[in-house]
Design a protein around this motif. Structure first.
Motif, PDB file in Angstrom:
ATOM      1  N   GLY A  74       0.818  -1.211   0.000  1.00 22.74           N
ATOM      2  CA  GLY A  74       0.000   0.000   0.000  1.00 22.74           C
ATOM      3  C   GLY A  74       0.847   1.254   0.000  1.00 22.74           C
ATOM      4  O   GLY A  74       0.545   2.221  -0.696  1.00 22.74           O
ATOM      5  N   ARG A  75       1.939   1.206   0.743  1.00 23.27           N
ATOM      6  CA  ARG A  75       2.845   2.368   0.764  1.00 23.27           C
ATOM      7  C   ARG A  75       3.555   2.535  -0.572  1.00 23.27           C
ATOM      8  O   ARG A  75       3.708   3.647  -1.072  1.00 23.27           O
ATOM      9  CB  ARG A  75       3.875   2.226   1.872  1.00 23.27           C
ATOM     10  CG  ARG A  75       3.229   2.378   3.255  1.00 23.27           C
ATOM     11  CD  ARG A  75       4.239   2.521   4.324  1.00 23.27           C
ATOM     12  NE  ARG A  75       4.903   3.810   4.148  1.00 23.27           N
ATOM     13  CZ  ARG A  75       6.064   4.107   4.676  1.00 23.27           C
ATOM     14  NH1 ARG A  75       6.692   3.230   5.426  1.00 23.27           N
ATOM     15  NH2 ARG A  75       6.596   5.279   4.476  1.00 23.27           N
ATOM     16  N   SER A  76       3.994   1.420  -1.177  1.00 23.64           N
ATOM     17  CA  SER A  76       4.712   1.547  -2.436  1.00 23.64           C
ATOM     18  C   SER A  76       3.785   1.941  -3.585  1.00 23.64           C
ATOM     19  O   SER A  76       4.234   2.546  -4.561  1.00 23.64           O
ATOM     20  CB  SER A  76       5.436   0.234  -2.784  1.00 23.64           C
ATOM     21  OG  SER A  76       4.501  -0.786  -3.064  1.00 23.64           O
ATOM     22  N   LEU A  77       2.511   1.630  -3.474  1.00 28.54           N
ATOM     23  CA  LEU A  77       1.545   2.024  -4.502  1.00 28.54           C
ATOM     24  C   LEU A  77       0.950   3.395  -4.245  1.00 28.54           C
ATOM     25  O   LEU A  77       0.175   3.900  -5.050  1.00 28.54           O
ATOM     26  CB  LEU A  77       0.413   0.993  -4.594  1.00 28.54           C
ATOM     27  CG  LEU A  77       0.818  -0.382  -5.125  1.00 28.54           C
ATOM     28  CD1 LEU A  77      -0.341  -1.363  -4.990  1.00 28.54           C
ATOM     29  CD2 LEU A  77       1.263  -0.290  -6.575  1.00 28.54           C
ATOM     30  N   GLY A  78       1.292   4.011  -3.119  1.00 24.06           N
ATOM     31  CA  GLY A  78       0.828   5.360  -2.808  1.00 24.06           C
ATOM     32  C   GLY A  78      -0.605   5.408  -2.283  1.00 24.06           C
ATOM     33  O   GLY A  78      -1.266   6.428  -2.382  1.00 24.06           O
ATOM     34  N   TRP A  79      -1.096   4.309  -1.736  1.00 22.64           N
ATOM     35  CA  TRP A  79      -2.453   4.304  -1.193  1.00 22.64           C
ATOM     36  C   TRP A  79      -2.506   5.063   0.127  1.00 22.64           C
ATOM     37  O   TRP A  79      -3.535   5.574   0.516  1.00 22.64           O
ATOM     38  CB  TRP A  79      -2.952   2.885  -0.973  1.00 22.64           C
ATOM     39  CG  TRP A  79      -3.199   2.146  -2.257  1.00 22.64           C
ATOM     40  CD1 TRP A  79      -3.247   2.643  -3.516  1.00 22.64           C
ATOM     41  CD2 TRP A  79      -3.394   0.740  -2.389  1.00 22.64           C
ATOM     42  NE1 TRP A  79      -3.462   1.645  -4.424  1.00 22.64           N
ATOM     43  CE2 TRP A  79      -3.567   0.453  -3.761  1.00 22.64           C
ATOM     44  CE3 TRP A  79      -3.443  -0.306  -1.490  1.00 22.64           C
ATOM     45  CZ2 TRP A  79      -3.793  -0.813  -4.238  1.00 22.64           C
ATOM     46  CZ3 TRP A  79      -3.662  -1.579  -1.962  1.00 22.64           C
ATOM     47  CH2 TRP A  79      -3.834  -1.835  -3.338  1.00 22.64           C
TER      48      TRP A  79
END
Length: 69
Positions: free
Chosen positions: A63-68
């Protein structure tokens, strides 16, 4: 039967551990004593919690790497 004992019995049967009230009150397929069943239940519970936490950390990391968030 106390609430804690009922919870232990439900959880044990949920994860597939054949727990009874005593060694004399045992399911047909019980190959080990109640003491050993309780030890195995602790290990299996730890293993399940470890898997859930690992999955949550993977979801948070993705989620952090996808910018969520």
């Amino acid at each position: 039967m106390s609430g804690q004992r009922r919870w232990l019995k439900v959880w044990a049967r949920t994860v597939g551990m054949p727990v009874g009230i005593s060694d004399e009150d045992k399911p047909e397929f019980l190959p080990i004593t109640q003491t050993d069943v309780k030890k195995a239940l602790v290990f299996r519970t730890f293993w399940i919690i470890l898997h859930v936490l690992t999955c949550l950390m993977i979801i948070v990391g993705n989620g952090r790497s996808l910018g969520w968030w």
